[in-house]
Write a protein that holds these residues in place. Structure first.
Motif, PDB file in Angstrom:
ATOM      1  N   GLN A   1     -59.119 -15.584  79.711  1.00  0.00           N
ATOM      2  CA  GLN A   1     -59.473 -15.023  78.415  1.00  0.00           C
ATOM      3  C   GLN A   1     -59.789 -16.157  77.439  1.00  0.00           C
ATOM      4  N   VAL A   2     -60.816 -15.948  76.618  1.00  0.00           N
ATOM      5  CA  VAL A   2     -61.261 -16.983  75.689  1.00  0.00           C
ATOM      6  C   VAL A   2     -61.106 -16.481  74.252  1.00  0.00           C
ATOM      7  N   TYR A   3     -60.633 -17.381  73.367  1.00  0.00           N
ATOM      8  CA  TYR A   3     -60.366 -16.997  71.976  1.00  0.00           C
ATOM      9  C   TYR A   3     -61.043 -17.981  71.023  1.00  0.00           C
ATOM     10  N   ASN A   4     -61.381 -17.484  69.855  1.00  0.00           N
ATOM     11  CA  ASN A   4     -62.071 -18.323  68.876  1.00  0.00           C
ATOM     12  C   ASN A   4     -61.209 -19.458  68.364  1.00  0.00           C
ATOM     13  N   ASN A   5     -59.916 -19.239  68.282  1.00  0.00           N
ATOM     14  CA  ASN A   5     -58.990 -20.273  67.813  1.00  0.00           C
ATOM     15  C   ASN A   5     -57.607 -20.001  68.383  1.00  0.00           C
ATOM     16  N   ASN A   6     -56.704 -20.937  68.171  1.00  0.00           N
ATOM     17  CA  ASN A   6     -55.365 -20.798  68.734  1.00  0.00           C
ATOM     18  C   ASN A   6     -54.547 -19.704  68.063  1.00  0.00           C
ATOM     19  N   ASP A   7     -54.867 -19.356  66.825  1.00  0.00           N
ATOM     20  CA  ASP A   7     -54.166 -18.237  66.191  1.00  0.00           C
ATOM     21  C   ASP A   7     -54.407 -16.945  66.964  1.00  0.00           C
TER      22      ASP A   7
ATOM     23  N   ALA B   1     -55.333 -16.739  70.083  1.00  0.00           N
ATOM     24  CA  ALA B   1     -54.740 -16.901  71.405  1.00  0.00           C
ATOM     25  C   ALA B   1     -53.232 -16.665  71.371  1.00  0.00           C
ATOM     26  N   LYS B   2     -52.589 -17.160  70.335  1.00  0.00           N
ATOM     27  CA  LYS B   2     -51.134 -16.967  70.221  1.00  0.00           C
ATOM     28  C   LYS B   2     -50.789 -15.486  70.046  1.00  0.00           C
ATOM     29  N   LYS B   3     -51.601 -14.777  69.276  1.00  0.00           N
ATOM     30  CA  LYS B   3     -51.364 -13.344  69.104  1.00  0.00           C
ATOM     31  C   LYS B   3     -51.502 -12.610  70.428  1.00  0.00           C
ATOM     32  N   ALA B   4     -52.482 -13.009  71.227  1.00  0.00           N
ATOM     33  CA  ALA B   4     -52.671 -12.383  72.534  1.00  0.00           C
ATOM     34  C   ALA B   4     -51.459 -12.635  73.430  1.00  0.00           C
ATOM     35  N   LEU B   5     -50.908 -13.831  73.356  1.00  0.00           N
ATOM     36  CA  LEU B   5     -49.711 -14.143  74.140  1.00  0.00           C
ATOM     37  C   LEU B   5     -48.532 -13.295  73.676  1.00  0.00           C
ATOM     38  N   GLN B   6     -48.337 -13.218  72.373  1.00  0.00           N
ATOM     39  CA  GLN B   6     -47.221 -12.433  71.837  1.00  0.00           C
ATOM     40  C   GLN B   6     -47.353 -10.956  72.161  1.00  0.00           C
ATOM     41  N   ASN B   7     -48.581 -10.454  72.213  1.00  0.00           N
ATOM     42  CA  ASN B   7     -48.822  -9.033  72.471  1.00  0.00           C
ATOM     43  C   ASN B   7     -48.857  -8.696  73.957  1.00  0.00           C
ATOM     44  N   GLY B   8     -48.669  -9.713  74.803  1.00  0.00           N
ATOM     45  CA  GLY B   8     -48.662  -9.466  76.236  1.00  0.00           C
ATOM     46  C   GLY B   8     -50.033  -9.267  76.847  1.00  0.00           C
ATOM     47  N   GLN B   9     -51.090  -9.642  76.115  1.00  0.00           N
ATOM     48  CA  GLN B   9     -52.443  -9.493  76.648  1.00  0.00           C
ATOM     49  C   GLN B   9     -52.766 -10.565  77.687  1.00  0.00           C
ATOM     50  N   ILE B  10     -52.058 -11.677  77.637  1.00  0.00           N
ATOM     51  CA  ILE B  10     -52.182 -12.727  78.641  1.00  0.00           C
ATOM     52  C   ILE B  10     -50.780 -13.128  79.097  1.00  0.00           C
TER      53      ILE B  10
END
Length: 292
Positions: free
Chosen positions: A193-199, A201-210
């Motif tokens: 998964q690719v994200y525009n910025n680390n913010d 990406a971090k939200k995706a990690l916290q939400n269990g998306q990755i």
């Protein structure tokens, strides 16, 4: 600064003062700069440098920027490793702090072909041959490894090897060597998964998306120590094939400043300043496990 939140480091002035007599350790002198002049001495004095704004050194970075590279999203403060390095380079070139102007440029735009609105950009840019086709790099100022972080509840939290990550859904910021490490080193079965910025990406990690997020090692320590309470470092990834990953300052392709900026970085390595700044701002990045 062994506390993992990295928030209580000394300022740039103290770090530079402490640099006298220190030997370099974290940085390897390799000829990574491309383009520009190799001239030095008087020819690198501000009066002889063709900067974006006469009498000023314009330095760019992203919006936002993160610890431990910058503090409180204020690159002009001189606090954080890359902010401190930027001002140290400016000082070596003969610019005072009030002669430095900061501008914001996104990561991808900074390394894209085309005329730049800055003299150099500092934003954890890994030096790669592909990027050298579009921009110049200074001599390297930091050696880096990519690191996987995950929530403690993640299925990869206990991973001991790269093979343990094959079935994981991993993410990284777009255009980064973190993403390259996923595709070239881990080679997971699931599409990264690719994200525009680390913010994002971090939200995706916290939400269990990755299952896991790949970032550079100092950023991994900061995220797991100060930003995401239930996250942990899984381990450092092996280097991709080729030369070790290093960060360099980005300049316009063929910039007349490249040689002088590289000379300044090399001087900071030689007099121990880069090591002192790394010890000041990145001291808690030692001891992370390595994935075999």
């Amino acid at each position: 600064m062994r506390s993992r939140n990295l928030l209580l480091a000394a300022g740039l002035t103290a770090a530079l003062a402490a640099a006298a007599g220190c030997a370099p350790a974290d940085d390897t002198a390799t000829p990574a700069a491309s383009g520009g002049s190799s001239s030095g001495g008087a020819s690198c004095a501000p009066a002889n440098l063709k900067t974006v704004a006469a009498g000023k050194l314009t330095i760019a970075t992203d919006e936002p920027v993160y610890e431990p590279w910058f503090k409180d999203n204020k690159p002009e403060s001189g606090q954080g490793f890359e902010s401190a390095v930027a001002y140290a380079v400016a000082t070596k070139l003969g610019y005072s702090k009030d002669q430095v102007a900061w501008t914001r440029v996104t990561f991808n735009n900074a390394i894209a072909p085309g005329k730049k609105t800055f003299d150099f950009d500092v934003n954890e840019f890994s030096i790669t041959d592909e990027r050298k086709q579009a921009v110049d790099f200074s001599a390297p100022y930091y050696d880096v490894t990519q690191t996987v972080i995950a929530l403690k509840s993640s299925k990869i939290a206990g991973a001991k090897s790269v093979a343990d990550l094959k079935g994981a859904k991993l993410g990284a910021q777009v255009g980064t060597t973190s993403y390259r490490s996923i595709t070239e080193v881990v080679k997971p079965s699931a599409q990264p998964q690719v994200y525009n910025n680390n913010d994002d990406a971090k939200k995706a990690l916290q939400n269990g998306q990755i299952d896991g997020l790949v970032v550079d090692l100092p950023t991994a320590f900061y995220i797991t120590g100060a930003e995401i309470q239930d996250a942990q470092i899984v381990g450092q990834l092996p280097q991709p094939s080729g030369t070790p990953e290093q960060f360099g300052l980005v300049l316009d392709k063929g910039s007349s400043l490249t040689g002088c900026v590289s000379q300044a970085v090399d001087a900071l390595r030689g007099d121990g300043t880069l090591k002192t700044l790394a010890d000041t701002w990145l001291s808690s990045v030692q001891g992370a496990p390595k994935l075999s």
